[in-house]
Write a protein that holds these residues in place. Structure first.
Motif, PDB file in Angstrom:
ATOM      1  N   ALA A 103       0.839  -1.203   0.000  1.00  0.00           N
ATOM      2  CA  ALA A 103       0.000   0.000   0.000  1.00  0.00           C
ATOM      3  C   ALA A 103       0.874   1.253   0.000  1.00  0.00           C
ATOM      4  CB  ALA A 103      -0.918  -0.006   1.218  1.00  0.00           C
ATOM      5  N   LYS A 104       1.963   1.182   0.792  1.00  0.00           N
ATOM      6  CA  LYS A 104       2.869   2.333   0.874  1.00  0.00           C
ATOM      7  C   LYS A 104       3.628   2.510  -0.434  1.00  0.00           C
ATOM      8  CE  LYS A 104       4.094   2.749   5.732  1.00  0.00           C
ATOM      9  NZ  LYS A 104       5.170   2.525   6.703  1.00  0.00           N
ATOM     10  N   LYS A 105       4.059   1.379  -1.014  1.00  0.00           N
ATOM     11  CA  LYS A 105       4.857   1.445  -2.238  1.00  0.00           C
ATOM     12  C   LYS A 105       4.037   1.994  -3.412  1.00  0.00           C
ATOM     13  CE  LYS A 105       7.478  -1.582  -5.309  1.00  0.00           C
ATOM     14  NZ  LYS A 105       8.004  -2.923  -5.514  1.00  0.00           N
ATOM     15  N   TYR A 106       2.765   1.557  -3.497  1.00  0.00           N
ATOM     16  CA  TYR A 106       1.936   1.939  -4.650  1.00  0.00           C
ATOM     17  C   TYR A 106       0.914   3.041  -4.318  1.00  0.00           C
ATOM     18  CZ  TYR A 106       3.778  -2.237  -6.920  1.00  0.00           C
ATOM     19  OH  TYR A 106       4.598  -3.174  -7.473  1.00  0.00           O
ATOM     20  N   ASN A 107       0.955   3.567  -3.088  1.00  0.00           N
ATOM     21  CA  ASN A 107       0.023   4.634  -2.664  1.00  0.00           C
ATOM     22  C   ASN A 107      -1.439   4.229  -2.795  1.00  0.00           C
ATOM     23  OD1 ASN A 107       2.048   6.487  -1.972  1.00  0.00           O
ATOM     24  ND2 ASN A 107       2.267   7.117  -4.107  1.00  0.00           N
ATOM     25  N   LEU A 108      -1.757   3.034  -2.293  1.00  0.00           N
ATOM     26  CA  LEU A 108      -3.094   2.483  -2.480  1.00  0.00           C
ATOM     27  C   LEU A 108      -4.059   3.010  -1.411  1.00  0.00           C
ATOM     28  CD1 LEU A 108      -2.078  -1.203  -3.321  1.00  0.00           C
ATOM     29  CD2 LEU A 108      -2.506   0.712  -4.880  1.00  0.00           C
ATOM     30  N   GLY A 109      -4.803   4.035  -1.773  1.00  0.00           N
ATOM     31  CA  GLY A 109      -5.778   4.635  -0.859  1.00  0.00           C
ATOM     32  C   GLY A 109      -6.860   3.634  -0.500  1.00  0.00           C
ATOM     33  N   GLY A 110      -7.213   3.535   0.759  1.00  0.00           N
ATOM     34  CA  GLY A 110      -8.218   2.573   1.225  1.00  0.00           C
ATOM     35  C   GLY A 110      -7.559   1.396   1.926  1.00  0.00           C
ATOM     36  N   TRP A 111      -6.296   1.143   1.612  1.00  0.00           N
ATOM     37  CA  TRP A 111      -5.630  -0.009   2.219  1.00  0.00           C
ATOM     38  C   TRP A 111      -5.118   0.289   3.633  1.00  0.00           C
ATOM     39  CZ3 TRP A 111      -2.800  -4.165  -1.065  1.00  0.00           C
ATOM     40  CH2 TRP A 111      -3.605  -4.531  -2.146  1.00  0.00           C
ATOM     41  N   GLU A 112      -5.349   1.501   4.113  1.00  0.00           N
ATOM     42  CA  GLU A 112      -4.941   1.817   5.491  1.00  0.00           C
ATOM     43  C   GLU A 112      -5.863   1.134   6.507  1.00  0.00           C
ATOM     44  OE1 GLU A 112      -6.210   3.851   3.319  1.00  0.00           O
ATOM     45  OE2 GLU A 112      -7.855   5.004   4.170  1.00  0.00           O
ATOM     46  N   ILE A 113      -7.027   0.613   6.039  1.00  0.00           N
ATOM     47  CA  ILE A 113      -8.019   0.110   7.006  1.00  0.00           C
ATOM     48  C   ILE A 113      -7.555  -1.101   7.819  1.00  0.00           C
ATOM     49  CG2 ILE A 113     -10.094   0.978   5.861  1.00  0.00           C
ATOM     50  CD1 ILE A 113     -10.411  -1.531   4.419  1.00  0.00           C
ATOM     51  N   PHE A 114      -6.570  -1.846   7.296  1.00  0.00           N
ATOM     52  CA  PHE A 114      -6.157  -3.042   8.059  1.00  0.00           C
ATOM     53  C   PHE A 114      -4.820  -2.854   8.778  1.00  0.00           C
ATOM     54  CE2 PHE A 114      -5.363  -3.727   3.468  1.00  0.00           C
ATOM     55  CZ  PHE A 114      -3.969  -3.775   3.471  1.00  0.00           C
ATOM     56  N   THR A 115      -4.410  -1.624   8.926  1.00  0.00           N
ATOM     57  CA  THR A 115      -3.124  -1.329   9.570  1.00  0.00           C
ATOM     58  C   THR A 115      -3.001  -1.984  10.961  1.00  0.00           C
ATOM     59  OG1 THR A 115      -3.066   0.793   8.455  1.00  0.00           O
ATOM     60  CG2 THR A 115      -1.619   0.553  10.371  1.00  0.00           C
ATOM     61  N   GLY A 116      -1.947  -2.765  11.139  1.00  0.00           N
ATOM     62  CA  GLY A 116      -1.648  -3.298  12.475  1.00  0.00           C
ATOM     63  C   GLY A 116      -2.385  -4.572  12.826  1.00  0.00           C
ATOM     64  N   ILE A 117      -3.220  -5.099  11.922  1.00  0.00           N
ATOM     65  CA  ILE A 117      -3.922  -6.358  12.229  1.00  0.00           C
ATOM     66  C   ILE A 117      -2.987  -7.518  11.852  1.00  0.00           C
ATOM     67  CG2 ILE A 117      -5.919  -7.815  11.686  1.00  0.00           C
ATOM     68  CD1 ILE A 117      -7.487  -5.282  10.999  1.00  0.00           C
ATOM     69  N   PRO A 118      -2.721  -8.443  12.774  1.00  0.00           N
ATOM     70  CA  PRO A 118      -1.687  -9.448  12.520  1.00  0.00           C
ATOM     71  C   PRO A 118      -2.178 -10.673  11.751  1.00  0.00           C
ATOM     72  CG  PRO A 118      -2.511  -9.697  14.735  1.00  0.00           C
ATOM     73  CD  PRO A 118      -3.278  -8.554  14.119  1.00  0.00           C
ATOM     74  N   ALA A 119      -3.089 -10.492  10.797  1.00  0.00           N
ATOM     75  CA  ALA A 119      -3.725 -11.651  10.168  1.00  0.00           C
ATOM     76  C   ALA A 119      -3.226 -11.903   8.748  1.00  0.00           C
ATOM     77  CB  ALA A 119      -5.239 -11.414  10.133  1.00  0.00           C
ATOM     78  N   SER A 120      -3.666 -13.036   8.182  1.00  0.00           N
ATOM     79  CA  SER A 120      -3.471 -13.297   6.756  1.00  0.00           C
ATOM     80  C   SER A 120      -4.659 -12.676   6.017  1.00  0.00           C
ATOM     81  CB  SER A 120      -3.449 -14.802   6.498  1.00  0.00           C
ATOM     82  OG  SER A 120      -4.717 -15.354   6.811  1.00  0.00           O
ATOM     83  N   LEU A 121      -4.508 -12.489   4.707  1.00  0.00           N
ATOM     84  CA  LEU A 121      -5.611 -11.927   3.924  1.00  0.00           C
ATOM     85  C   LEU A 121      -6.846 -12.830   4.000  1.00  0.00           C
ATOM     86  CD1 LEU A 121      -6.839  -9.951   1.871  1.00  0.00           C
ATOM     87  CD2 LEU A 121      -5.696 -11.252   0.054  1.00  0.00           C
ATOM     88  N   GLY A 122      -6.644 -14.151   3.880  1.00  0.00           N
ATOM     89  CA  GLY A 122      -7.779 -15.079   3.929  1.00  0.00           C
ATOM     90  C   GLY A 122      -8.530 -14.994   5.251  1.00  0.00           C
ATOM     91  N   GLY A 123      -7.773 -14.988   6.347  1.00  0.00           N
ATOM     92  CA  GLY A 123      -8.391 -14.886   7.674  1.00  0.00           C
ATOM     93  C   GLY A 123      -9.119 -13.565   7.829  1.00  0.00           C
ATOM     94  N   ALA A 124      -8.505 -12.502   7.311  1.00  0.00           N
ATOM     95  CA  ALA A 124      -9.098 -11.167   7.442  1.00  0.00           C
ATOM     96  C   ALA A 124     -10.406 -11.077   6.657  1.00  0.00           C
ATOM     97  CB  ALA A 124      -8.109 -10.111   6.948  1.00  0.00           C
TER      98      ALA A 124
END
Ligand code: EPU
Length: 289
Positions: A103-124
Protein backbone atom coordinates in the motif's frame (compact mmCIF):
# COMPACT_ATOMS: atom_id res chain seq x y z
CA UNK A 1 -0.31 -39.11 6.74
CA UNK A 2 0.22 -39.65 3.05
CA UNK A 3 2.82 -37.84 1.01
CA UNK A 4 1.50 -35.02 -1.13
CA UNK A 5 3.77 -32.82 -3.23
CA UNK A 6 3.91 -29.23 -1.88
CA UNK A 7 2.74 -30.21 1.60
CA UNK A 8 4.85 -30.41 4.72
CA UNK A 9 3.19 -32.42 7.48
CA UNK A 10 4.21 -31.90 11.08
CA UNK A 11 2.74 -34.54 13.34
CA UNK A 12 2.30 -34.27 17.09
CA UNK A 13 4.22 -31.00 17.35
CA UNK A 14 3.90 -28.01 19.62
CA UNK A 15 1.61 -25.67 17.66
CA UNK A 16 2.52 -22.58 19.71
CA UNK A 17 4.48 -20.96 16.87
CA UNK A 18 1.41 -21.11 14.62
CA UNK A 19 -0.71 -18.75 16.76
CA UNK A 20 -0.05 -15.18 17.80
CA UNK A 21 -0.68 -15.92 21.51
CA UNK A 22 1.70 -18.90 21.34
CA UNK A 23 -0.17 -21.15 23.75
CA UNK A 24 1.52 -24.54 24.17
CA UNK A 25 -0.61 -27.25 22.66
CA UNK A 26 0.23 -30.36 20.69
CA UNK A 27 -1.35 -31.31 17.36
CA UNK A 28 -0.95 -32.09 13.66
CA UNK A 29 -0.51 -29.46 10.98
CA UNK A 30 -0.09 -29.42 7.20
CA UNK A 31 1.70 -26.51 5.55
CA UNK A 32 0.42 -26.32 2.00
CA UNK A 33 2.14 -24.39 -0.77
CA UNK A 34 -0.02 -24.94 -3.86
CA UNK A 35 -3.71 -25.04 -4.78
CA UNK A 36 -3.34 -28.44 -6.37
CA UNK A 37 -1.85 -29.82 -3.16
CA UNK A 38 -4.66 -28.31 -1.10
CA UNK A 39 -7.22 -29.92 -3.38
CA UNK A 40 -5.53 -33.32 -3.03
CA UNK A 41 -5.34 -32.92 0.72
CA UNK A 42 -9.03 -32.05 1.06
CA UNK A 43 -10.03 -35.03 -1.09
CA UNK A 44 -7.87 -37.26 1.08
CA UNK A 45 -9.27 -35.89 4.35
CA UNK A 46 -12.80 -36.40 3.05
CA UNK A 47 -11.98 -40.01 2.23
CA UNK A 48 -10.49 -40.77 5.65
CA UNK A 49 -13.13 -38.60 7.42
CA UNK A 50 -10.75 -36.29 9.24
CA UNK A 51 -11.84 -32.74 10.14
CA UNK A 52 -9.62 -29.76 9.46
CA UNK A 53 -9.24 -26.21 10.68
CA UNK A 54 -7.66 -23.38 8.74
CA UNK A 55 -5.25 -21.65 11.03
CA UNK A 56 -4.24 -18.72 8.82
CA UNK A 57 -1.64 -16.67 10.67
CA UNK A 58 -3.05 -17.84 13.99
CA UNK A 59 -4.49 -14.48 14.99
CA UNK A 60 -7.67 -14.17 17.05
CA UNK A 61 -7.75 -17.83 18.04
CA UNK A 62 -6.77 -20.05 20.94
CA UNK A 63 -6.36 -23.75 20.19
CA UNK A 64 -7.94 -25.90 22.91
CA UNK A 65 -9.09 -29.16 21.33
CA UNK A 66 -6.43 -30.26 18.92
CA UNK A 67 -7.19 -33.98 18.87
CA UNK A 68 -8.78 -35.68 15.87
CA UNK A 69 -8.29 -32.76 13.53
CA UNK A 70 -5.69 -31.49 11.14
CA UNK A 71 -4.66 -27.84 11.17
CA UNK A 72 -3.97 -26.39 7.75
CA UNK A 73 -1.73 -23.42 7.04
CA UNK A 74 -1.41 -22.01 3.53
CA UNK A 75 1.95 -20.82 2.36
CA UNK A 76 1.33 -20.00 -1.29
CA UNK A 77 4.02 -18.24 -3.30
CA UNK A 78 3.39 -14.51 -3.36
CA UNK A 79 5.61 -13.58 -6.25
CA UNK A 80 7.57 -10.43 -6.66
CA UNK A 81 6.59 -7.13 -5.12
CA UNK A 82 5.35 -6.00 -8.56
CA UNK A 83 1.56 -6.01 -8.68
CA UNK A 84 -0.73 -5.24 -11.59
CA UNK A 85 -2.84 -2.33 -10.36
CA UNK A 86 -5.53 -3.04 -12.98
CA UNK A 87 -6.17 -6.51 -11.58
CA UNK A 88 -4.77 -7.07 -8.10
CA UNK A 89 -4.84 -10.77 -7.20
CA UNK A 90 -3.25 -11.96 -3.97
CA UNK A 91 -3.09 -15.41 -2.35
CA UNK A 92 -4.99 -15.88 0.91
CA UNK A 93 -1.77 -16.64 2.78
CA UNK A 94 -0.21 -13.20 2.33
CA UNK A 95 0.04 -11.22 5.57
CA UNK A 96 -1.78 -7.91 5.95
CA UNK A 97 1.53 -6.58 7.13
CA UNK A 98 3.10 -7.31 3.75
CA UNK A 99 0.08 -5.75 2.05
CA UNK A 100 0.62 -2.61 4.11
CA UNK A 101 4.10 -2.40 2.59
CA UNK A 102 2.52 -2.72 -0.88
CA UNK A 103 0.00 0.00 0.00
CA UNK A 104 2.87 2.33 0.87
CA UNK A 105 4.86 1.45 -2.24
CA UNK A 106 1.94 1.94 -4.65
CA UNK A 107 0.02 4.63 -2.66
CA UNK A 108 -3.09 2.48 -2.48
CA UNK A 109 -5.78 4.63 -0.86
CA UNK A 110 -8.22 2.57 1.23
CA UNK A 111 -5.63 -0.01 2.22
CA UNK A 112 -4.94 1.82 5.49
CA UNK A 113 -8.02 0.11 7.01
CA UNK A 114 -6.16 -3.04 8.06
CA UNK A 115 -3.12 -1.33 9.57
CA UNK A 116 -1.65 -3.30 12.48
CA UNK A 117 -3.92 -6.36 12.23
CA UNK A 118 -1.69 -9.45 12.52
CA UNK A 119 -3.73 -11.65 10.17
CA UNK A 120 -3.47 -13.30 6.76
CA UNK A 121 -5.61 -11.93 3.92
CA UNK A 122 -7.78 -15.08 3.93
CA UNK A 123 -8.39 -14.89 7.67
CA UNK A 124 -9.10 -11.17 7.44
CA UNK A 125 -11.70 -11.71 4.70
CA UNK A 126 -13.40 -14.56 6.58
CA UNK A 127 -13.59 -12.35 9.68
CA UNK A 128 -14.23 -9.11 7.80
CA UNK A 129 -11.40 -7.72 9.91
CA UNK A 130 -11.25 -4.02 10.49
CA UNK A 131 -10.13 -1.07 12.51
CA UNK A 132 -11.56 2.35 13.28
CA UNK A 133 -10.65 3.25 9.68
CA UNK A 134 -12.90 0.67 8.03
CA UNK A 135 -13.45 -3.00 7.17
CA UNK A 136 -11.63 -5.26 4.72
CA UNK A 137 -14.84 -5.77 2.72
CA UNK A 138 -14.45 -2.28 1.29
CA UNK A 139 -11.45 -3.31 -0.82
CA UNK A 140 -12.46 -6.86 -1.85
CA UNK A 141 -13.75 -7.37 -5.40
CA UNK A 142 -13.99 -11.17 -5.55
CA UNK A 143 -12.97 -14.15 -3.43
CA UNK A 144 -11.54 -17.47 -4.62
CA UNK A 145 -12.69 -20.44 -2.56
CA UNK A 146 -12.09 -24.19 -2.42
CA UNK A 147 -14.78 -26.34 -0.84
CA UNK A 148 -14.65 -29.62 1.09
CA UNK A 149 -14.99 -31.58 -2.15
CA UNK A 150 -11.94 -29.85 -3.62
CA UNK A 151 -13.90 -27.70 -6.08
CA UNK A 152 -12.52 -24.23 -6.73
CA UNK A 153 -14.85 -21.31 -7.50
CA UNK A 154 -15.07 -17.52 -7.39
CA UNK A 155 -17.55 -15.43 -5.44
CA UNK A 156 -18.25 -12.03 -6.99
CA UNK A 157 -18.75 -8.83 -5.02
CA UNK A 158 -22.57 -9.16 -4.95
CA UNK A 159 -22.27 -12.68 -3.49
CA UNK A 160 -20.03 -11.59 -0.63
CA UNK A 161 -22.41 -11.23 2.31
CA UNK A 162 -20.08 -9.76 4.89
CA UNK A 163 -21.13 -9.22 8.50
CA UNK A 164 -19.61 -7.37 11.43
CA UNK A 165 -16.46 -9.48 12.05
CA UNK A 166 -17.78 -12.39 10.03
CA UNK A 167 -19.43 -13.51 6.81
CA UNK A 168 -22.40 -15.44 5.52
CA UNK A 169 -20.86 -16.66 2.29
CA UNK A 170 -18.48 -19.40 3.48
CA UNK A 171 -19.98 -22.82 4.14
CA UNK A 172 -18.52 -25.36 6.57
CA UNK A 173 -15.18 -26.55 5.24
CA UNK A 174 -14.80 -23.76 2.65
CA UNK A 175 -11.32 -22.27 2.49
CA UNK A 176 -10.46 -18.89 0.97
CA UNK A 177 -7.45 -19.34 -1.31
CA UNK A 178 -7.15 -15.93 -2.93
CA UNK A 179 -8.86 -12.64 -3.67
CA UNK A 180 -9.09 -9.83 -6.18
CA UNK A 181 -8.72 -6.45 -4.53
CA UNK A 182 -9.41 -2.87 -5.39
CA UNK A 183 -8.12 0.42 -4.05
CA UNK A 184 -10.10 3.60 -3.73
CA UNK A 185 -7.64 6.03 -5.30
CA UNK A 186 -3.94 6.67 -5.65
CA UNK A 187 -3.24 8.55 -2.45
CA UNK A 188 0.27 9.97 -1.95
CA UNK A 189 -0.51 10.49 1.75
CA UNK A 190 -1.23 6.85 2.43
CA UNK A 191 2.19 6.15 4.02
CA UNK A 192 1.63 8.97 6.49
CA UNK A 193 -1.90 7.80 7.32
CA UNK A 194 -0.65 4.26 7.96
CA UNK A 195 2.24 5.43 10.15
CA UNK A 196 -0.04 7.74 12.16
CA UNK A 197 -2.60 5.00 12.75
CA UNK A 198 0.10 2.48 13.65
CA UNK A 199 1.53 4.93 16.18
CA UNK A 200 -1.95 5.31 17.71
CA UNK A 201 -2.45 1.52 17.80
CA UNK A 202 0.95 1.03 19.44
CA UNK A 203 -0.04 3.51 22.14
CA UNK A 204 -3.38 1.84 22.84
CA UNK A 205 -2.80 -1.89 22.16
CA UNK A 206 0.07 -4.28 22.99
CA UNK A 207 0.95 -5.05 19.36
CA UNK A 208 4.41 -6.38 20.14
CA UNK A 209 3.51 -9.00 22.74
CA UNK A 210 2.17 -12.54 22.42
CA UNK A 211 -1.62 -12.17 22.50
CA UNK A 212 -4.74 -13.10 20.56
CA UNK A 213 -6.20 -9.63 20.06
CA UNK A 214 -9.30 -8.70 22.00
CA UNK A 215 -10.48 -11.59 24.16
CA UNK A 216 -14.06 -10.47 24.81
CA UNK A 217 -16.73 -8.84 22.66
CA UNK A 218 -17.76 -5.35 23.67
CA UNK A 219 -21.12 -5.81 25.47
CA UNK A 220 -22.23 -2.64 23.64
CA UNK A 221 -20.46 0.17 21.76
CA UNK A 222 -20.61 2.46 24.79
CA UNK A 223 -19.40 -0.31 27.13
CA UNK A 224 -16.09 -1.59 25.76
CA UNK A 225 -14.93 -4.78 27.52
CA UNK A 226 -11.42 -3.32 27.94
CA UNK A 227 -12.81 -0.30 29.75
CA UNK A 228 -14.89 -2.46 32.12
CA UNK A 229 -11.84 -4.60 32.97
CA UNK A 230 -9.83 -1.41 33.45
CA UNK A 231 -12.45 0.12 35.78
CA UNK A 232 -12.43 -3.05 37.90
CA UNK A 233 -8.70 -2.53 38.41
CA UNK A 234 -7.80 -5.82 36.76
CA UNK A 235 -5.08 -4.56 34.41
CA UNK A 236 -1.80 -6.23 35.34
CA UNK A 237 -3.59 -9.20 36.96
CA UNK A 238 -1.52 -12.36 36.48
CA UNK A 239 -2.14 -16.09 36.31
CA UNK A 240 0.99 -18.15 35.72
CA UNK A 241 2.50 -16.79 32.45
CA UNK A 242 -0.62 -14.83 31.53
CA UNK A 243 -1.19 -11.16 32.32
CA UNK A 244 -4.00 -8.73 31.56
CA UNK A 245 -2.26 -6.06 29.49
CA UNK A 246 -1.39 -2.80 31.25
CA UNK A 247 -2.03 -1.04 27.95
CA UNK A 248 -5.50 -2.42 27.15
CA UNK A 249 -7.77 -4.39 29.48
CA UNK A 250 -9.18 -6.64 26.74
CA UNK A 251 -5.79 -8.18 25.86
CA UNK A 252 -4.14 -11.09 27.63
CA UNK A 253 -0.40 -11.41 27.15
CA UNK A 254 1.52 -14.67 27.30
CA UNK A 255 5.01 -14.07 28.64
CA UNK A 256 6.12 -17.69 28.58
CA UNK A 257 4.75 -21.17 28.30
CA UNK A 258 1.04 -20.82 29.06
CA UNK A 259 -1.13 -23.84 28.30
CA UNK A 260 -4.68 -24.02 26.97
CA UNK A 261 -5.89 -24.90 30.49
CA UNK A 262 -4.12 -21.84 31.94
CA UNK A 263 -5.86 -19.64 29.39
CA UNK A 264 -9.30 -21.13 30.11
CA UNK A 265 -8.86 -20.88 33.87
CA UNK A 266 -7.78 -17.25 33.61
CA UNK A 267 -10.48 -16.04 31.22
CA UNK A 268 -13.18 -17.80 33.21
CA UNK A 269 -11.94 -16.10 36.37
CA UNK A 270 -12.11 -12.72 34.61
CA UNK A 271 -15.62 -13.50 33.31
CA UNK A 272 -16.78 -14.45 36.82
CA UNK A 273 -15.38 -11.27 38.36
CA UNK A 274 -17.07 -9.12 35.75
CA UNK A 275 -20.36 -10.98 36.28
CA UNK A 276 -20.11 -10.66 40.05
CA UNK A 277 -19.05 -7.04 40.20
CA UNK A 278 -20.83 -5.55 37.21
CA UNK A 279 -23.59 -8.06 36.45
CA UNK A 280 -22.38 -8.36 32.83
CA UNK A 281 -22.00 -11.67 30.99
CA UNK A 282 -18.92 -11.35 28.76
CA UNK A 283 -18.87 -13.29 25.49
CA UNK A 284 -15.71 -14.41 23.72
CA UNK A 285 -14.57 -12.44 20.71
CA UNK A 286 -11.50 -14.68 20.31
CA UNK A 287 -12.27 -18.00 18.60
CA UNK A 288 -11.80 -20.96 20.93
CA UNK A 289 -10.93 -23.86 18.63
N1 EPU B 1 -10.45 1.80 27.33
C1 EPU B 1 -10.13 1.99 28.65
N2 EPU B 1 -9.26 1.12 29.24
C2 EPU B 1 -8.70 0.07 28.55
C3 EPU B 1 -9.05 -0.12 27.21
C4 EPU B 1 -9.94 0.76 26.61
O1 EPU B 1 -10.62 2.90 29.29
O2 EPU B 1 -7.92 -0.67 29.13
C5 EPU B 1 -11.37 2.76 26.70
C6 EPU B 1 -10.64 3.59 25.64
O3 EPU B 1 -10.04 4.71 26.21
C7 EPU B 1 -11.75 3.95 24.68
C8 EPU B 1 -12.67 2.75 24.74
O4 EPU B 1 -12.36 2.06 25.96
O5 EPU B 1 -12.43 5.09 25.13
C9 EPU B 1 -12.54 1.82 23.56
O6 EPU B 1 -11.21 1.35 23.47
P1 EPU B 1 -10.50 1.08 22.06
O7 EPU B 1 -10.54 2.32 21.25
O8 EPU B 1 -9.18 0.49 22.34
O9 EPU B 1 -11.44 0.09 21.31
P2 EPU B 1 -12.09 -1.28 21.80
O10 EPU B 1 -13.57 -1.13 21.69
O11 EPU B 1 -11.54 -1.73 23.09
C10 EPU B 1 -12.21 -2.30 19.40
C11 EPU B 1 -12.00 -3.70 18.87
C12 EPU B 1 -10.53 -3.93 18.57
C13 EPU B 1 -10.03 -2.87 17.60
C14 EPU B 1 -10.27 -1.49 18.21
C15 EPU B 1 -9.84 -0.36 17.31
C16 EPU B 1 -13.64 -5.18 19.93
C17 EPU B 1 -13.90 -6.18 21.00
N3 EPU B 1 -12.42 -4.66 19.88
O12 EPU B 1 -11.56 -2.27 20.66
O13 EPU B 1 -10.39 -5.20 17.96
O14 EPU B 1 -8.66 -3.06 17.31
O15 EPU B 1 -11.68 -1.34 18.49
O16 EPU B 1 -10.56 -0.41 16.11
O17 EPU B 1 -14.53 -4.88 19.13
C18 EPU B 1 -9.72 -7.46 17.91
O18 EPU B 1 -10.54 -7.58 16.98
O19 EPU B 1 -9.03 -8.41 18.31
C19 EPU B 1 -9.57 -6.15 18.52
C20 EPU B 1 -8.72 -5.93 19.50
Amino acid sequence: MINIKDIRFEKNVNLSRFTTIRINVTGDIAIVSSKEALKNLLLHLKKIKVNYHMIGHGANQVLLNTEAKLFIKLDFPIGEEEINLKEIYLPASISLNRMTKMAKKYNLGGWEIFTGIPASLGGAIAMNAGTRLGEIKEIIKAVEVIDQAGDIFWLAKDELAFEYRGNKFLKTGDIIIGAKLIYKEIDPNIGMKIDDYLKYRMQTQPLNTKNCGCVFKNPSPDMPAGKIIDELGLKGLKYKSLTISELHGNFIENSGDASAEDFLTFVNEIKERVKRERGIEFEFEVKLI
